[in-house]
Design a protein around this motif. Structure first.
Motif, PDB file in Angstrom:
ATOM      1  N   LYS A  42     -90.185-109.411 -90.084  1.00 32.56           N
ATOM      2  CA  LYS A  42     -90.691-110.411 -90.853  1.00 32.56           C
ATOM      3  C   LYS A  42     -89.890-111.940 -90.801  1.00 32.56           C
ATOM      4  O   LYS A  42     -90.503-112.751 -91.064  1.00 32.56           O
ATOM      5  CB  LYS A  42     -90.526-110.037 -92.314  1.00 32.56           C
ATOM      6  N   PRO A  54     -92.259-114.713 -87.964  1.00 33.07           N
ATOM      7  CA  PRO A  54     -93.552-114.628 -88.197  1.00 33.07           C
ATOM      8  C   PRO A  54     -94.168-115.429 -86.930  1.00 33.07           C
ATOM      9  O   PRO A  54     -95.515-114.848 -86.763  1.00 33.07           O
ATOM     10  CB  PRO A  54     -93.727-115.564 -89.556  1.00 33.07           C
ATOM     11  N   GLU A  55     -93.623-116.171 -86.286  1.00 29.89           N
ATOM     12  CA  GLU A  55     -94.360-116.854 -85.058  1.00 29.89           C
ATOM     13  C   GLU A  55     -94.448-115.563 -84.071  1.00 29.89           C
ATOM     14  O   GLU A  55     -95.269-115.846 -83.117  1.00 29.89           O
ATOM     15  CB  GLU A  55     -93.452-117.933 -84.585  1.00 29.89           C
ATOM     16  N   ARG A 104     -94.419-112.152 -84.858  1.00 32.69           N
ATOM     17  CA  ARG A 104     -94.974-111.182 -85.614  1.00 32.69           C
ATOM     18  C   ARG A 104     -96.657-111.342 -85.796  1.00 32.69           C
ATOM     19  O   ARG A 104     -97.497-110.531 -85.324  1.00 32.69           O
ATOM     20  CB  ARG A 104     -94.326-110.641 -86.620  1.00 32.69           C
ATOM     21  N   ASP A 105     -96.952-112.267 -86.423  1.00 27.78           N
ATOM     22  CA  ASP A 105     -98.124-112.711 -86.941  1.00 27.78           C
ATOM     23  C   ASP A 105     -99.328-112.568 -86.132  1.00 27.78           C
ATOM     24  O   ASP A 105    -100.565-112.056 -86.643  1.00 27.78           O
ATOM     25  CB  ASP A 105     -98.323-113.849 -88.004  1.00 27.78           C
ATOM     26  N   LYS A 116    -100.247-109.022 -88.837  1.00 22.16           N
ATOM     27  CA  LYS A 116     -99.442-109.682 -89.971  1.00 22.16           C
ATOM     28  C   LYS A 116     -99.373-108.877 -91.124  1.00 22.16           C
ATOM     29  O   LYS A 116     -98.467-109.155 -91.869  1.00 22.16           O
ATOM     30  CB  LYS A 116    -100.452-110.871 -90.413  1.00 22.16           C
ATOM     31  N   LYS A 121     -98.181-105.181 -93.244  1.00 22.26           N
ATOM     32  CA  LYS A 121     -97.153-104.260 -93.313  1.00 22.26           C
ATOM     33  C   LYS A 121     -97.368-103.087 -92.771  1.00 22.26           C
ATOM     34  O   LYS A 121     -98.262-102.267 -93.054  1.00 22.26           O
ATOM     35  CB  LYS A 121     -96.570-104.160 -94.879  1.00 22.26           C
TER      36      LYS A 121
END
Length: 286
Positions: A204, A207-208, A210-211, A215, A217
């Protein structure tokens, strides 16, 4: 650490040493302003702006939230400094016109005015300075965590593979022993649960990375179907759960075990999908 050192020349003690005799018999007001300014400087919790002492992103971000509430207090110094500089310059001009007063008196006042101006400018620029330090220190933590992500995620892929292997073994031989191997201790299901938590709790902060992959959970999307298997129930708990299932459904133990094996086999596509997310992030990290 972002901090403004208080200038000695702006202390009342220093002024008391340098002020002319006339200022000792007739108040100029400079000493009172300096005393208040120094006192105000001391009320500011400068340690709140130390972003070098944090080792976790949550910690440094929390510290920044606190610091942002205190930036205004530092900026207020500038207004106080303006008053000091104005008064000191006024007395410097008066002392300069009086030939009976040593030049050192005007020079002392001018030094106070200049120091107050400089101190005020530092106060106005302080937030920018502190924020720059925050950004630098946060980047250091990011780099440290990022370097640690690769082994964590690589191990995560291995844990997911173990879960898939355990499911395949249980599917081909739906015995109680294989169910317990899968669902208790450090089995594949428990490892899978940990990887879902890692996705939510560690990634988390990136984000650059993971998303673009996923995105949402993982604990809400990928874990719920296999929640009971990854809950780390003790073997006797599974015995109770199986007995309860057999009684409610009128099943034999073999039938109950087969039902679990069939259910887990249906979860394989989603488990593999989550594994793909881990692999995609590893590709980005390199």
């Amino acid at each position: 650490m972002a901090k403004i050192d208080y200038p000695v020349v702006l202390t009342k003690k220093d002024w008391d040493k340098k002020k002319p005799l006339i200022a000792k018999t007739k108040s100029t007001g400079i000493g009172d302003l300096l005393k208040n300014l120094e006192k105000y400087h001391g009320t500011i919790a400068w340690g709140e702006f130390d972003f070098t002492k944090h080792g976790a992103l949550a910690s440094i971000d929390g510290a920044r939230d606190i610091a942002k509430k205190s930036y205004g207090s530092v900026k207020n110094i500038a207004r106080a400094c303006k008053d000091v500089a104005s008064l000191a310059n006024s007395w410097a001009a008066k002392f300069s016109k009086d030939k009976l007063i040593p030049k050192s008196a005007a020079q002392a006042c001018k030094a106070i005015a200049d120091a107050a101006d400089d101190y005020g400018k530092q106060a106005l620029a302080f937030e920018q300075l502190a924020e720059a330090e925050y950004a630098t220190e946060r980047k250091k933590i990011e780099n440290t965590v990022r370097s640690a992500l690769k082994p964590i995620l690589s191990k995560g892929v291995q844990k997911v593979d173990l879960f898939l292997s355990d499911i395949a073994t249980f599917k081909s031989s739906p015995t109680k022993q294989n169910l317990l191997k899968l669902a208790t201790g450090d089995g594949g299901a428990r490892g899978y649960c940990t990887q879902c938590k890692n996705w939510d709790q560690i990634l988390k902060d990136f984000p650059e990375i993971r998303d673009p992959v996923f995105k949402g959970k993982a604990m809400d999307t990928y874990f719920p179907p296999v929640r009971e298997y990854g809950a780390n129930h003790a073997p006797n708990k599974w015995e109770e759960m199986l007995q309860d299932q057999m009684q409610k459904r009128g099943q034999t133990e073999d039938e109950a075990l087969q039902m679990h094996a069939n259910f887990l086999a249906k979860q394989v596509p989603e488990i593999k999908k989550f594994k793909g997310h881990l692999l995609d992030v590893l590709k980005v990290i390199g």
